[in-house]
Every structure is written in structure tokens, then in C-alpha cells.
Design a protein around this motif. Structure first.
Motif, mmCIF file in Angstrom:
data_model
loop_
_atom_site.group_PDB
_atom_site.id
_atom_site.type_symbol
_atom_site.label_atom_id
_atom_site.label_comp_id
_atom_site.label_asym_id
_atom_site.label_seq_id
_atom_site.Cartn_x
_atom_site.Cartn_y
_atom_site.Cartn_z
ATOM 1 N N ARG A 173 -43.711 19.104 -29.694
ATOM 2 C CA ARG A 173 -44.436 19.883 -28.689
ATOM 3 C C ARG A 173 -43.602 21.045 -28.162
ATOM 4 O O ARG A 173 -44.139 21.987 -27.584
ATOM 5 C CB ARG A 173 -44.909 18.968 -27.542
ATOM 6 N N ILE A 174 -42.289 20.999 -28.394
ATOM 7 C CA ILE A 174 -41.413 22.102 -27.997
ATOM 8 C C ILE A 174 -41.837 23.427 -28.662
ATOM 9 O O ILE A 174 -41.538 24.511 -28.167
ATOM 10 C CB ILE A 174 -39.939 21.771 -28.349
ATOM 11 N N ILE A 184 -42.693 20.915 -21.135
ATOM 12 C CA ILE A 184 -42.498 21.819 -22.277
ATOM 13 C C ILE A 184 -42.092 23.211 -21.795
ATOM 14 O O ILE A 184 -41.177 23.837 -22.348
ATOM 15 C CB ILE A 184 -43.780 21.881 -23.138
#
Ligand code: DHB
Ligand code: MG
Length: 222
Positions: A173-174, A184
Motif C-alpha cells: 500500500r506504500i 500511508i
């Protein structure tokens, strides 16, 4: 076996061979679960990695942001020589209480100070007190504040200090530049800042296994 199952099985293999639990580490995991703390501590092999990093820099002063049940604190504190000091910060009184018992049971209670309160306030207090310089810092608390935590830790560092940040990949998800998830956003802010920060040499690596797909940043102060 699926890939994920293989990763976890390999983690267990490494843990059992090279980072086996003694009674105190086993009791720490059990007591943390019984107290209802979230099962998000580092894995045994990750704890061993933190231990090795602390040994490698001959750490006598360690700072941890995010104590939880004290599992990583035990691995880190066990790398300290007599007279060494680990300061670990957490906002959750329940976690601090469980961690206190866990580090005491592990025989490192004399080396570990647990500070209760918002990490930002504790970091500012430590700076005012002239704490540090720390030899190793492990950042493993709320991810939205990753950058301000890193900046404060850097201010209490010296050339050669290692700064390690947990959970910087978050199952990929980064990569999501459009994410509105504060974790994030906070982690990407840290990556962006590190990309042009001249005071550190830094990289990040991905991890798979018991903690699924995640990763750590590791930085060394110039
Ligand atoms: C989470 C936090 C952690 O520090 C971790 O190691 C794993 C997960 C979380 O907030 O989801
Ligand atoms: Mg973590």
C-alpha cells in the motif's frame, strides 16, 4: 503450499533454528495476548535482527518508540551491556503495565525505562532533558507520525546511530500515492523526506512471513 504459507513456514523454520524463544520471550507473547494487546509485535527473527544491530553498533543507549508488550524491548535490551539503557515509549497504560512485567521477567528490567504518554511529548521531554545521543532507535508506533518521530530521533542521534522504522511497506500500500489513509500518507512523507535528506545513508527492505508483506527502513547517521 501457497506462497504466503511457504513464507510463514520458512519464518517458523528460521525462528526455531536461529531465534528460538526462551521462557521469558514465550511468556511475553502469552501475557501480551492474555492482556488483549494486538498481536503485532515483531517476529522472533526480526527481534533477533534488532538484537544483532544493537550488538553491531555496541549500543549502550537505545530508544524505542512504541513499546506494546515489550517483546522487541527484550530483544534490544538483551544486547545492552551492564549499565546500558533502553528508553521505550507508549501511550497505552495497559501496554506499559504488561511490558513492565515482561521485561522484568526477562531479567532486563534494570536497563529498561518505559515512558507512558504520547510519543511526541515524550520525545520532546527527552530532548529537553538532554537524553542521548542514542546508538540505535527503533520506530514502531503509529505510522502517521513516522516523519516527526524520525526527525526527533535524528536530533538525539550521533554519527553512526542506526534508525530502524517498522511497517513501511504495508502489503504494497506504500505505492499508493493517492491514498488518504493517514498511515500511508505519513509513511510516504517519510520516504519523500529521506530521499533528499543529506544527514543519513538509508535504505528499506521488504519482509514476508508471519507478519505478511511489510518492510523496514534502516538509516545510519552520517
Ligand atoms: C500494525 C502496526 C505494527 O507496528 C505492526 O508491526 C504491524 C501492524 C498496525 O497498526 O496494523
Ligand atoms: Mg511494527
Amino acid at each position: 503450499m501457497t506462497e504466503a504459507t511457504t513464507y510463514t513456514a520458512v519464518d517458523r523454520y528460521i525462528d526455531e533454528k536461529l531465534a528460538p524463544h526462551d521462557d521469558a520471550l514465550g511468556a511475553c507473547v502469552r501475557a501480551s495476548a492474555e492482556a488483549g494487546l494486538r498481536p503485532i509485535a515483531v517476529t522472533p527473527s526480526q527481534g533477533k535482527l534488532l538484537h544483532l544491530l544493537a550488538l553491531s553498533v555496541c549500543a549502550t543507549r537505545i530508544l524505542e518508540i512504541g513499546t506494546l508488550g515489550g517483546y522487541s524491548a527484550i530483544w534490544l535490551a538483551r544486547a545492552l551491556p551492564a549499565g546500558g539503557r533502553l528508553v521505550t515509549l507508549d501511550v497505552d497504560p495497559k501496554a506499559a503495565e504488561v511490558a513492565r512485567a515482561n521485561v522484568d521477567r526477562a531479567g532486563v528490567g534494570d536497563r529498561v525505562e518505559i515512558r507512558l504518554g504520547l510519543a511526541m511529548g515524550s520525545l520532546d521531554a527527552l530532548a529537553r532533558e538532554g537524553a542521548g545521543p542514542f546508538d540505535l532507535v527503533f520506530i514502531d508506533a503509529n505510522k502517521d507520525d513516522s516523519l516527526p518521530y524520525f526527525e526527533r530521533a535524528l536530533a538525539m542521534s550521533r554519527p553512526g546511530t542506526l534508525l530502524v522504522v517498522d511497517n513501511v511497506v504495508r502489503a504494497g500500500r506504500i505505492l499508493d500515492a493517492a491514498s488518504t489513509d493517514p498511515d500511508i500518507v505519513g509513511l510516504r512523507r517519510l520516504f519523500d523526506w529521506l530521499a533528499t535528506e543529506p544527514r543519513v545513508d538509508v535504505t528499506a527492505f521488504q519482509t514476508v512471513g508471519e507478519k505478511h508483506h511489510d518492510g523496514m527502513i534502516i538509516a545510519r547517521v552520517r
